[in-house]
Scaffold this motif. Structure first.
Motif, short mmCIF file in Angstrom:
data_model
loop_
_atom_site.label_atom_id
_atom_site.label_comp_id
_atom_site.label_asym_id
_atom_site.label_seq_id
_atom_site.Cartn_x
_atom_site.Cartn_y
_atom_site.Cartn_z
N GLN A 1 72.72 22.06 111.90
CA GLN A 1 71.35 21.95 111.13
C GLN A 1 70.49 23.21 111.50
OE1 GLN A 1 69.08 18.88 110.63
NE2 GLN A 1 70.84 17.34 110.64
N TYR A 2 71.08 24.45 112.20
CA TYR A 2 70.55 25.55 112.41
C TYR A 2 70.06 26.35 110.80
CZ TYR A 2 69.72 30.56 114.06
OH TYR A 2 69.10 31.73 114.30
N LEU B 1 74.44 34.36 107.86
CA LEU B 1 75.83 34.47 107.67
C LEU B 1 76.45 35.52 107.09
CD1 LEU B 1 76.74 30.63 107.00
CD2 LEU B 1 76.60 31.96 109.15
N SER B 2 77.26 36.10 107.68
CA SER B 2 78.09 37.46 107.21
C SER B 2 78.81 37.18 105.82
CB SER B 2 79.00 38.17 108.09
OG SER B 2 80.11 37.08 108.38
N PRO B 3 78.85 37.94 104.87
CA PRO B 3 79.61 37.75 103.68
C PRO B 3 81.16 37.17 103.82
CG PRO B 3 78.71 40.05 103.56
CD PRO B 3 78.54 39.46 105.07
N ASN B 4 81.73 37.67 104.86
CA ASN B 4 83.15 36.93 105.08
C ASN B 4 82.88 35.21 105.55
OD1 ASN B 4 84.66 38.88 104.26
ND2 ASN B 4 85.42 39.58 106.21
N ALA B 5 81.83 35.11 106.38
CA ALA B 5 81.60 33.74 106.74
C ALA B 5 81.24 33.24 105.71
CB ALA B 5 80.55 33.97 107.88
N ARG B 6 80.38 33.57 104.79
CA ARG B 6 79.84 32.62 103.49
C ARG B 6 81.33 32.22 102.72
NH1 ARG B 6 74.69 32.05 103.28
NH2 ARG B 6 74.81 31.47 101.04
N GLU C 1 80.61 30.26 111.18
CA GLU C 1 79.69 30.80 111.62
C GLU C 1 80.03 31.79 113.03
OE1 GLU C 1 76.32 27.31 111.63
OE2 GLU C 1 77.79 27.11 112.98
N ALA C 2 80.93 31.52 113.57
CA ALA C 2 81.35 32.35 114.78
C ALA C 2 81.61 33.95 114.38
CB ALA C 2 82.35 31.86 115.77
N ILE C 3 81.93 34.01 113.26
CA ILE C 3 82.56 35.54 113.02
C ILE C 3 81.53 36.42 112.56
CG2 ILE C 3 85.03 34.49 112.32
CD1 ILE C 3 84.03 35.19 109.29
N THR C 4 80.14 35.44 112.58
CA THR C 4 79.02 36.26 111.94
C THR C 4 78.35 37.12 113.46
OG1 THR C 4 78.47 34.88 110.29
CG2 THR C 4 76.88 36.34 111.01
N PRO D 1 73.85 32.87 116.58
CA PRO D 1 73.90 31.98 117.87
C PRO D 1 75.19 31.08 118.17
CG PRO D 1 71.82 31.52 116.54
CD PRO D 1 72.81 32.15 115.67
N ARG D 2 75.88 30.87 117.07
CA ARG D 2 77.40 30.30 117.30
C ARG D 2 78.29 31.22 117.60
NH1 ARG D 2 78.50 25.42 117.58
NH2 ARG D 2 77.52 24.63 115.41
N SER D 3 78.89 30.72 118.96
CA SER D 3 79.82 31.81 119.65
C SER D 3 81.19 31.16 119.59
CB SER D 3 79.37 31.99 120.95
OG SER D 3 79.55 30.83 121.86
N THR D 4 82.22 32.06 120.28
CA THR D 4 83.66 31.41 120.28
C THR D 4 83.62 30.34 121.36
OG1 THR D 4 84.22 33.13 121.73
CG2 THR D 4 84.57 33.28 119.10
N ASP D 5 82.49 30.42 122.38
CA ASP D 5 82.66 29.34 123.29
C ASP D 5 82.40 27.91 122.86
OD1 ASP D 5 82.32 28.06 125.71
OD2 ASP D 5 81.04 29.35 126.68
#
Length: 381
Positions: A7-8, A14-19, A64-67, A71-75
Motif C-alpha cells: 500500500q505504498y 514506478l518506472s515505465p517497464n515496471a508499470r 517494484e524492485a526494478i524501479t 523503497p522495494r529492493s531485491t532483499d
C-alpha cells in the motif's frame, strides 16, 4: 493496476517497464500456471487459488524492485511472501523441494518470455534485479517449506505419542493387576481389558499411518457462510472509528465468498488493533479488499516504526512479541496474531507481512474466495 502486496502510496514513481510489467501480470501468471501444470506433476490437479498462491504479490514486488530508487529492493527480508508460499506448499500440496524450486524457475523464464513477446526490453540492471529477487525468494520458500515439513512430522509423532498413552497405561495397569489376582474370572476380565486397549492402539496406529501427515493437528471449529468481505471490513473500520476517531480508510471492491464470518471478523479486528497500537499516532490505518485469481486479499496498513526482519516470524508465535513492542511498553503480539494465522490457514490461506520504515507495515490475509474445500487443510499453529 492494483498492487497485490503493497500500500505504498507513491506507485506513480514506478518506472515505465515496471508499470508495463504490472499491466501484464495476469498474462504472465496465467502462462506460468499453464507451464507449471504441464511440467510439474505435483501441480497438475491443484485448484487455481491454491496453485497461484502468493505469486501475485511476489510478481508485484518484482515489478517494484526494478524501479531505480524505489523503497522495494531485491532483499526479501522485509516481507514474508515467499516464506508463506513455501509453508503453504508443505501444508496444502504433495510438493517436494524440487517442485518448489521449479515453480520459481518457471516464473523467471515466463516473465522474460512474456515481456519479450509484448515488446518490453529490459536493461541489464532490470534483469539482475529480477534474478536476484527470484533467487532470494527461492531461498526463503525452501527454508519455510523445510521448516513446515519438520513441524508437521513433529506433530505426527506428538499426536501418536499422546493418543497411545491412555490405552497403553490402561493395558499396563490391567497386566499388573493380573499378577496379583488368583480369581480366574477377574483375570479373564483384566485380559479382555488388555486385548481391548491393545486393539484400540492398533486401530489408532493404522489410522495415523494411513492418514496424510497433513491431517494430524487440532482444528478450529469453523462455520462457513456466504458474505461480502468488503462489507465485513467496513463494519470493523466503523467500529474502530467510533472508538479512535476518523483514522480508518477502507478501499477496494466487494468480494463475495464463503468463509467463517465471526472468525475473520476477529482476525481483522486483531490486525486493526495492532495497527492502532503499533502505528504512528494520529496517522491513517488503511484497509484494502481486492480479488485476484479466485483469491481474496484483505490488507491492513499502518505507518510508523517497522517490524525488524528477524522478528517477523516471532509475532506469529504464541506469547511472543516483537522486541520493539516490548520495549515500547505496548501490549500485544501475544495471542492475536497466532489466532489470525491459524484462522487463515484453516481457510487454505496465509498471512503475509510487509514492513519497512519507508512503506510502513502491512498485514495481508490472502486466501481462496471459496474456502469450503480447504476447511480440513492442516495448520501449523
Amino acid at each position: 493496476m492494483t498492487l497485490a502486496s503493497d500500500q505504498y502510496p507513491n506507485d506513480g514513481e514506478l518506472s515505465p517497464n515496471a508499470r508495463r510489467m504490472l499491466e501484464l501480470r495476469d498474462v504472465v501468471l496465467l502462462e506460468w500456471g499453464r507451464r507449471l501444470r504441464t511440467t510439474v506433476k505435483e501441480a497438475e490437479h491443484l485448484a487455481h487459488p491454491i496453485l497461484i498462491n502468493t505469486f501475485p504479490s511476489l510478481y508485484d514486488n518484482i515489478a517494484e524492485a526494478i524501479t531505480p530508487g524505489h523503497p522495494r529492493s531485491t532483499d526479501t527480508e522485509t516481507n514474508t511472501v515467499a516464506a508463506e508460499h513455501g509453508g503453504e506448499r508443505a501444508r496444502l500440496t504433495n510438493y517436494n523441494a524440487q517442485a518448489v524450486v521449479s515453480e520459481y524457475q518457471l516464473l523467471r523464464w515466463t516473465i522474460f518470455d512474456v515481456l519479450k513477446e509484448h515488446g518490453v526490453q529490459l536493461n541489464g540492471d532490470e534483469y539482475h534485479s529480477i534474478n536476484v529477487l527470484i533467487d532470494n525468494s527461492i531461498r526463503d520458500a525452501i527454508n519455510a517449506f523445510a521448516l513446515a515439513q519438520l513441524a508437521l512430522r513433529e506433530r505426527f509423532v506428538a499426536a501418536l505419542t499422546h493418543d497411545l498413552r491412555n490405552p497403553l497405561a490402561t493395558a499396563v495397569a490391567a497386566a499388573d493387576l493380573i499378577k496379583h489376582s488368583s480369581d480366574p474370572e477377574h483375570m479373564k476380565s483384566l485380559a479382555d481389558r488388555i486385548i481391548s486397549n491393545l486393539g484400540r492402539m492398533d486401530g489408532m496406529i493404522q489410522t495415523l499411518l494411513d492418514a496424510m501427515v497433513f491431517q494430524t493437528g487440532d482444528r478450529l471449529n469453523l462455520r462457513f457462510e456466504p458474505f461480502d468481505m468488503l462489507e465485513l471490513t467496513q463494519e470493523v473500520a466503523d467500529q474502530f472509528a467510533s472508538i479512535h476517531g476518523a483514522l480508518f480508510e477502507v478501499h477496494g471492491t466487494a468480494v463475495h465468498g464463503y468463509w467463517d464470518r465471526d472468525a475473520l471478523r476477529r482476525c481483522i479486528e486483531n490486525l486493526a488493533g495492532n495497527a492502532v497500537k503499533h502505528g504512528a499516532q494520529g496517522r491513517p490505518v488503511r484497509f484494502s479488499v481486492n480479488t485476484l485469481h479466485e483469491r481474496v486479499m484483505i490488507s491492513v496498513h499502518n505507518e510508523g516504526e517497522s517490524i525488524p526482519p528477524d522478528e517477523m516470524e516471532s509475532v506469529f508465535q504464541v506469547f511472543r512479541r516483537a522486541v520493539s513492542a516490548k520495549e515500547g511498553g505496548s501490549r500485544g503480539w501475544g495471542i492475536g496474531l497466532p489466532y489470525v494465522r491459524s484462522v487463515v490457514e484453516s481457510h487454505g490461506g496465509s498471512v503475509d507481512v510487509d514492513s519497512t520504515a519507508q512503506r510502513g507495515t502491512t498485514f495481508i490475509i490472502d486466501m481462496p474466495i471459496d474456502a469450503r474445500p480447504f476447511q480440513y487443510a492442516p495448520t501449523l499453529e
